[in-house]
Scaffold this active site. Structure first.
Site, PDB file in Angstrom:
ATOM      1  N   LYS A   1       0.911  -1.811   0.176  1.00  4.89           N
ATOM      2  CA  LYS A   1       0.006   0.192  -0.168  1.00  4.89           C
ATOM      3  C   LYS A   1       0.690   0.870   0.016  1.00  4.89           C
ATOM      4  CE  LYS A   1      -3.728  -2.332  -0.303  1.00  4.89           C
ATOM      5  NZ  LYS A   1      -3.838  -3.593  -0.009  1.00  4.89           N
TER       6      LYS A   1
HETATM    7  C1  PLP Z   1      -5.345  -4.713   0.815  1.00  2.00           C
HETATM    8  C2  PLP Z   1      -6.656  -4.175   0.848  1.00  2.00           C
HETATM    9  C3  PLP Z   1      -7.445  -5.089   1.121  1.00  2.00           C
HETATM   10  C4  PLP Z   1      -6.959  -6.094   2.148  1.00  2.00           C
HETATM   11  O1  PLP Z   1      -5.679  -5.280   3.392  1.00  2.00           O
HETATM   12  P1  PLP Z   1      -4.796  -5.900   4.318  1.00  2.00           P
HETATM   13  O2  PLP Z   1      -4.399  -5.273   5.171  1.00  2.00           O
HETATM   14  O3  PLP Z   1      -4.493  -7.113   3.450  1.00  2.00           O
HETATM   15  O4  PLP Z   1      -5.888  -7.334   5.330  1.00  2.00           O
HETATM   16  C5  PLP Z   1      -9.071  -5.224   1.322  1.00  2.00           C
HETATM   17  N1  PLP Z   1      -9.789  -4.469   0.343  1.00  2.00           N
HETATM   18  C6  PLP Z   1      -8.512  -4.012  -0.651  1.00  2.00           C
HETATM   19  C7  PLP Z   1      -9.374  -3.663  -2.040  1.00  2.00           C
HETATM   20  C8  PLP Z   1      -7.189  -4.360  -0.707  1.00  2.00           C
HETATM   21  O5  PLP Z   1      -6.333  -3.462  -1.656  1.00  2.00           O
END
Ligand code: PLP
Length: 372
Positions: A183
């Site tokens: 992210k």
């Molecule tokens: C990364 C992501 C998630 C999950 O997040 P985690 O921290 O990996 O549990 C959920 N929805 C979207 C759109 C994502 O990009």
């Protein structure tokens, strides 16, 4: 020869690494002062709204659904083009996922189709901001208000994105972010939830830690079924270091995206049949730079050809409703044709903070060859 260019890569600076080392030496490595400070800074950024951190973006959404009291018999509407976490959490709380097809241009849930999917059993919406691009937030909340629905925004990809100048998370209902490694800012794994009031915060804290409430020296009580979802100070130390660079990270990604458009040229879509994302540089944080490939080229073929140029390509996402778990619930091909097409042909090109304009040039040159 060029080094391999991945589609995403975290950048952790030396000050952050030193702060993690300090935390490790401090004698307090689980949730503690760093978590509290990270939550304080996040809350300030989100206009003073209450924020709590967790160990993933997935559990933040599950906890938001629990706080909202969503469970068996309730329908929750979401998009088929997301990481499966988005709809898995609906199943996790015993509710029923309902999908609405996406808009072919933004690749986000189509708000007309979302509204058409509302039934008397609908209790909540989980919109996703794919690649960090917000929906029409005014319209989203007008629909939610009109039908008396809770909103759990899956803003996992949208930290730093804005709507009419206001940060995503600084307004709305529940807003969930992820700090997973890929992210825009990371804690290695982690997430946070922006809430509305102290009653929700109290419940979030219980769900985060086994349902426990403490009082006095030794008072302990459990009145809800919680889990183990707390963020550690090690993770929060990474998050604090990353968060201090958020503005720089967002503006660099916007500059990289602009350079992609300029380098590919105005005739790229006409020449190749590929579809670019909307060229918008105000509200989206450019978490991903995604292309929908022309029908004449399959995604594995494109990935393999780009790999020959030492360029990594990701894909986000396969349509959730076609996974076995969801087919077993009755979902099938043909239900969401736009999502099915996009889910088959979408690719994510390299886009990360330490990437240079020369890297973008390299990707564009390879794409002219591969799609040319
Ligand atoms: C990364 C992501 C998630 C999950 O997040 P985690 O921290 O990996 O549990 C959920 N929805 C979207 C759109 C994502 O990009």
């Amino acid at each position: 020869m060029n080094a391999f260019l991945p589609f995403s890569k975290p950048t952790i600076d030396e000050a952050t690494i030193a702060s993690v080392a300090d935390t490790l030496r401090s004698g307090w490595i689980t949730s503690g002062p760093k978590v509290i400070e990270f939550e304080r800074q996040l809350s300030a950024y989100f206009g003073g709204r209450p924020v709590r951190t967790f160990n993933s973006g997935t559990c933040t959404m599950e906890i938001a659904l629990r706080i909202a009291g969503i469970g068996p018999g309730d329908e929750v509407i979401t998009t088929p083009i997301s990481w499966m976490a988005t709809s898995n959490v609906i199943l996790e709380v015993g509710a029923t996922p309902v999908f609405a097809d996406i808009d072919p241009v933004t690749r986000n849930i189509d708000l007309d189709k979302l509204e058409a999917a509302i039934t008397p059993r609908t209790r909540a919406l989980i919109p996703v901001y794919l690649a960090g691009r917000p929906l029409d937030m005014d319209r989203l909340y007008a629909i939610a208000t009109k039908h008396n629905l809770r909103v759990i925004e899956d803003a996992a990809q949208a930290i730093g994105s804005t709507w009419h100048g206001k940060p995503i998370g600084s307004f709305g209902d529940f807003v969930s972010f992820s700090f997973q490694a890929n992210k825009n800012i990371t804690t290695s794994e982690g997430g946070c939830l922006v809430m509305n009031n102290e009653a929700e915060v109290l419940l979030a804290e219980k769900y985060r830690l086994q349902g426990v409430t403490r009082s006095g020296w030794d008072g302990i009580e459990v009145d809800v079924l919680g889990g183990k979802y707390n963020m550690t100070d090690i993770a929060a130390a990474i998050g604090l270091g990353q968060f201090s660079h958020l503005d720089k990270i967002t503006s660099h990604r916007r500059a990289l995206a602009k350079h992609y458009f300029a380098t590919l040229g105005l005739d790229f879509e006409a020449k190749t049949g590929a579809q670019l994302p909307p060229a918008e540089f105000e509200s989206t944080n450019w978490h991903l730079f995604q292309l929908v490939l022309p029908e004449r080229m399959t995604r594995p073929e494109f990935m393999e050809k780009m790999k020959a140029f030492d360029i990594g390509v990701g894909f986000h996402y396969a349509p959730i409703h076609l996974f076995k778990l969801y087919r077993a619930l009755g979902f099938h091909e043909g239900m969401f044709p736009v999502a099915e097409h996009v889910g088959k042909q979408i690719v994510s090109l390299p886009m990360f903070y330490s990437m240079t304009m020369a890297d973008v040039d390299r990707v564009c040159a390879a794409m002219q060859e591969v799609l040319g």
